[in-house]
Design an enzyme around this catalytic site. Sequence first.
Site, short mmCIF file in Angstrom:
data_model
loop_
_atom_site.label_atom_id
_atom_site.label_comp_id
_atom_site.label_asym_id
_atom_site.label_seq_id
_atom_site.Cartn_x
_atom_site.Cartn_y
_atom_site.Cartn_z
N GLY A 47 0.82 -1.22 0.00
CA GLY A 47 0.00 0.00 0.00
C GLY A 47 0.85 1.26 0.00
O GLY A 47 0.54 2.23 -0.70
N CYS A 48 1.92 1.25 0.76
CA CYS A 48 2.79 2.42 0.86
C CYS A 48 3.53 2.66 -0.46
O CYS A 48 3.74 3.79 -0.87
CB CYS A 48 3.76 2.26 2.01
SG CYS A 48 2.91 2.12 3.60
#
Length: 159
Positions: A47-48
């Site tokens: 996600g990051c």
Amino acid sequence: MSKNSLTEGQKAPDLCLPDQNENEVCLKELAGKWVVLYFYPKDNTSGCTKEAQDFTALKADFEAEGATILGVSKDSIKSHIRFIEKKELGITLLSDEDTSVHQKYDVWRTKKNYGREYLGTVRSTFLIDPDGNIAKIWDNVRTKEHAEKVLETLRSMKE
């Protein structure tokens, strides 16, 4: 999960943190510019990575609107360097290893995962106006199309 205790319209808490090049970046030095300040949990996680790649892809659009993008995590400068090189990122990443800035922005909070509670970074974005005030807060962000939403909001606020 509790909501962020900061409010839109209030002065953004000041910060000075080292970037991936070991240069100190201070919010007060960016006065007169829009700042996209986003907090994320960890370098090199799915996600990051997606969020950082999306902001990198839109960097020129943000710059055209007079905005600077700053990503913040508790990862070390070395970790940020590896993340930037591995994922070919073009944005500035700040290191907040002691979470002091996370705490000022109320993004270091209790999280739950599989019934376990722990302190961690709540993915959040703050749009800070040229006067240093928080113009918009996104709390507990979902990464899909988030960078586009931030850009749309910036453009609408400038109109």
